[in-house]
Design a protein around this motif. Sequence first.
Motif, PDB file in Angstrom:
ATOM      1  N   ILE A 186       0.842  -1.204   0.000  1.00  0.00           N
ATOM      2  CA  ILE A 186       0.000   0.000   0.000  1.00  0.00           C
ATOM      3  C   ILE A 186       0.874   1.251   0.000  1.00  0.00           C
ATOM      4  N   THR A 187       1.933   1.217   0.797  1.00  0.00           N
ATOM      5  CA  THR A 187       2.870   2.345   0.830  1.00  0.00           C
ATOM      6  C   THR A 187       3.522   2.547  -0.523  1.00  0.00           C
ATOM      7  N   MET A 188       3.885   1.453  -1.186  1.00  0.00           N
ATOM      8  CA  MET A 188       4.456   1.554  -2.528  1.00  0.00           C
ATOM      9  C   MET A 188       3.466   2.213  -3.487  1.00  0.00           C
ATOM     10  N   GLY A 189       2.190   1.832  -3.382  1.00  0.00           N
ATOM     11  CA  GLY A 189       1.182   2.415  -4.244  1.00  0.00           C
ATOM     12  C   GLY A 189       1.040   3.914  -4.025  1.00  0.00           C
ATOM     13  N   ILE A 190       1.051   4.330  -2.755  1.00  0.00           N
ATOM     14  CA  ILE A 190       0.916   5.764  -2.439  1.00  0.00           C
ATOM     15  C   ILE A 190       2.131   6.550  -2.939  1.00  0.00           C
ATOM     16  N   ILE A 191       3.327   6.002  -2.705  1.00  0.00           N
ATOM     17  CA  ILE A 191       4.543   6.663  -3.185  1.00  0.00           C
ATOM     18  C   ILE A 191       4.536   6.755  -4.716  1.00  0.00           C
ATOM     19  N   GLY A 192       4.113   5.671  -5.357  1.00  0.00           N
ATOM     20  CA  GLY A 192       4.043   5.681  -6.817  1.00  0.00           C
ATOM     21  C   GLY A 192       3.085   6.733  -7.342  1.00  0.00           C
ATOM     22  N   LEU A 193       1.919   6.861  -6.720  1.00  0.00           N
ATOM     23  CA  LEU A 193       0.944   7.876  -7.134  1.00  0.00           C
ATOM     24  C   LEU A 193       1.506   9.282  -6.937  1.00  0.00           C
ATOM     25  N   TYR A 194       2.247   9.477  -5.844  1.00  0.00           N
ATOM     26  CA  TYR A 194       2.843  10.795  -5.602  1.00  0.00           C
ATOM     27  C   TYR A 194       3.891  11.130  -6.665  1.00  0.00           C
ATOM     28  N   LEU A 195       4.728  10.152  -6.990  1.00  0.00           N
ATOM     29  CA  LEU A 195       5.806  10.424  -7.939  1.00  0.00           C
ATOM     30  C   LEU A 195       5.287  10.630  -9.362  1.00  0.00           C
ATOM     31  N   ILE A 196       4.232   9.914  -9.749  1.00  0.00           N
ATOM     32  CA  ILE A 196       3.715  10.153 -11.101  1.00  0.00           C
ATOM     33  C   ILE A 196       2.929  11.461 -11.168  1.00  0.00           C
ATOM     34  N   SER A 197       2.682  12.092 -10.005  1.00  0.00           N
ATOM     35  CA  SER A 197       2.099  13.435  -9.991  1.00  0.00           C
ATOM     36  C   SER A 197       3.140  14.508 -10.281  1.00  0.00           C
ATOM     37  N   TYR A 198       4.394  14.123 -10.422  1.00  0.00           N
ATOM     38  CA  TYR A 198       5.474  15.080 -10.700  1.00  0.00           C
ATOM     39  C   TYR A 198       5.128  15.875 -11.949  1.00  0.00           C
ATOM     40  N   PRO A 199       5.209  17.204 -11.896  1.00  0.00           N
ATOM     41  CA  PRO A 199       4.735  18.043 -13.017  1.00  0.00           C
ATOM     42  C   PRO A 199       5.699  18.064 -14.184  1.00  0.00           C
ATOM     43  N   ARG A 200       5.172  18.439 -15.333  1.00  0.00           N
ATOM     44  CA  ARG A 200       6.008  18.560 -16.520  1.00  0.00           C
ATOM     45  C   ARG A 200       6.774  19.880 -16.526  1.00  0.00           C
ATOM     46  N   LYS A 201       6.258  20.878 -15.844  1.00  0.00           N
ATOM     47  CA  LYS A 201       6.933  22.171 -15.753  1.00  0.00           C
ATOM     48  C   LYS A 201       7.146  22.523 -14.298  1.00  0.00           C
ATOM     49  N   MET A 202       8.337  22.983 -13.956  1.00  0.00           N
ATOM     50  CA  MET A 202       8.686  23.315 -12.583  1.00  0.00           C
ATOM     51  C   MET A 202       8.748  24.836 -12.422  1.00  0.00           C
ATOM     52  N   PRO A 203       7.807  25.440 -11.667  1.00  0.00           N
ATOM     53  CA  PRO A 203       7.842  26.895 -11.477  1.00  0.00           C
ATOM     54  C   PRO A 203       8.984  27.315 -10.562  1.00  0.00           C
ATOM     55  N   THR A 204       9.216  28.623 -10.491  1.00  0.00           N
ATOM     56  CA  THR A 204      10.336  29.139  -9.705  1.00  0.00           C
ATOM     57  C   THR A 204      10.024  29.221  -8.221  1.00  0.00           C
ATOM     58  N   ALA A 205       8.755  29.169  -7.821  1.00  0.00           N
ATOM     59  CA  ALA A 205       8.402  29.255  -6.399  1.00  0.00           C
ATOM     60  C   ALA A 205       8.979  28.057  -5.641  1.00  0.00           C
ATOM     61  N   GLU A 206       9.320  28.275  -4.383  1.00  0.00           N
ATOM     62  CA  GLU A 206      10.011  27.248  -3.601  1.00  0.00           C
ATOM     63  C   GLU A 206       9.071  26.138  -3.135  1.00  0.00           C
ATOM     64  N   TYR A 207       7.815  26.451  -2.852  1.00  0.00           N
ATOM     65  CA  TYR A 207       6.910  25.489  -2.227  1.00  0.00           C
ATOM     66  C   TYR A 207       6.127  24.746  -3.320  1.00  0.00           C
ATOM     67  N   THR A 208       6.593  23.580  -3.650  1.00  0.00           N
ATOM     68  CA  THR A 208       5.952  22.799  -4.702  1.00  0.00           C
ATOM     69  C   THR A 208       5.632  21.397  -4.194  1.00  0.00           C
ATOM     70  N   THR A 209       5.149  21.315  -2.964  1.00  0.00           N
ATOM     71  CA  THR A 209       4.740  20.047  -2.348  1.00  0.00           C
ATOM     72  C   THR A 209       5.783  18.950  -2.538  1.00  0.00           C
ATOM     73  N   GLY A 210       7.049  19.300  -2.404  1.00  0.00           N
ATOM     74  CA  GLY A 210       8.128  18.316  -2.430  1.00  0.00           C
ATOM     75  C   GLY A 210       8.818  18.145  -3.755  1.00  0.00           C
ATOM     76  N   PHE A 211       8.208  18.565  -4.846  1.00  0.00           N
ATOM     77  CA  PHE A 211       8.794  18.325  -6.164  1.00  0.00           C
ATOM     78  C   PHE A 211      10.044  19.161  -6.409  1.00  0.00           C
ATOM     79  N   LYS A 212      10.087  20.342  -5.814  1.00  0.00           N
ATOM     80  CA  LYS A 212      11.266  21.184  -5.970  1.00  0.00           C
ATOM     81  C   LYS A 212      12.496  20.499  -5.379  1.00  0.00           C
ATOM     82  N   PHE A 213      12.288  19.801  -4.270  1.00  0.00           N
ATOM     83  CA  PHE A 213      13.384  19.066  -3.640  1.00  0.00           C
ATOM     84  C   PHE A 213      13.835  17.905  -4.523  1.00  0.00           C
TER      85      PHE A 213
END
Length: 519
Positions: A341-368
């Motif tokens: 179940i944890t693998m499924g949740i992590i997988g769903l989060y990672l495939i939510s990674y955006p195609r464009k990365m804005p300059t703002a710092e707070y991007t729900t973890g994707f900036k990191f």
Amino acid sequence: MENRWQRQSEDTLLRGAGEYDEEDLDLGYSTQQKFRVIHRIRSILSKVALFLLPSFVSSYFTDTDSTEKLAPTAWLDGLRGIACVCVVVHHNMYEYFKALENPYDGVNNTHLIQLPFIKLIHHGPPMVKIFFIISGFVLTVKAVRLTRVSGPIDGSALIGNICSSIWKRYLRLYIPCAAGFILCAFMISAGMMEAVPWKTHPKWVKGPLERRPPAKGNILQQLVYAFWDFYVFAVDLTLFNISERNYSTDGHLWTIPVEFNKSIQLFLFVAGSCMLERRLRVYVLLPASCCILLYRGSWGLSLFLFGYFLAELNSDLLAAAAASDTPTNKSISLPKKALHITMGIIGLYLISYPRKMPTAEYTTGFKFLAHLTPPKYPLAHGKRPDATHEFWQSVGAMILIWGLMYLPRVQNVMLCNKVVQYFGRISFALYIMHAHIQHSLGYWTVVNLLKFVGVWRYDMTSKNWDLVPGHDQRYSIVVMMGFFFVTFPMTVYWADVFWRAVDLQSVRFLRWLEPKVKR
């Protein structure tokens, strides 16, 4: 006497052509022939009408068995169906809402629809990664079965499977695409795509506009153009990898040449590794190859090989279930369930990674995560060439499907119900057809609804059509309503017809052709 003749004639028509009783109905030969012709015409018209009904409606009037038992891997069909629907939503929406490609950052992008997990409703790029893994799985299932033996493998059967799979794969992919190119030519010739004329970008389309073929003088010229456009697509790009050649018919099909090329490389890998010890191949060579290829930028082949890896693991599950005489995955322990179940949740989060990365710092973890991306996937700081999403979405798709393989309840509830399985069946047809409807009925619906609600008006002063400012919410409602109530239902309908008329027939053709050409 007249009533008796009329009643007998009706009974004769109900019985069908050729079932006449001369004692009950004393009519001449020409009259009987006329009734036969009428019956045949009526039979043809009824078959056409039945065919034009959606399959889930026409099945009620046929002998189709709706209780057919699903295969153990039916959940993959359901997952492919959901992924295809997400791609359709993405392609229909990102032309009108550019911000959908950006992540939620709390500053410039604050829409809930941009949040992880919720974003997946309209997030098309990671679904391509899911397609590739499923393709790798499906293409190697039979090879896995042939190589999963304790003694010598049946080399003749394995090579025969790989050889036939190579040429059948090409025809399986490109016959339906050829029909899509021809259909597009007819639609353009009929003027069905002129809501947005060629090489124009009306202001009511706020996002990027997808390319489409030009309109030629007549249908013959349009078909000739479609033929050479398909030649570039199916020969130059696919077989010879001439990257500078471009085609204009349905840019959404860019994945098809990639699918074929990666399939050939996958078959080569299967043939080259089949004689290795299974534990070495499955638990060392395959994982190492997937990781190295992904790190070096070859995410497409890495995903196909990962599908092969999952097919091997799935064969272990089926073998264990058969040995213990219990349903697959029923006896899994609670810690393992939590892990999957944890693998499924992590997988769903990672495939939510955006195609464009804005300059703002707070991007729900994707900036990191962006700064942890391997160097082969450069960060372009918000511009389109950004490639970091290819890596993280690929990782997410791998983890997600790996976890789902060990979650039978999730499979049964979310991926094996009738609606999801239906979309899985028509997924290839839906993928081919959705651009045709989007570029014709979709554009026409949006622009006319915008005119109807007064958002798209003709300015008498400037003598031009223009969007009325201050109506963003009304604009959004029009686009959403047009898609969900007109464009999407019609896309599903025509995909259903295309599936039965072209996709299924191509499968049957290949089944007929194979024994004819094999030695």
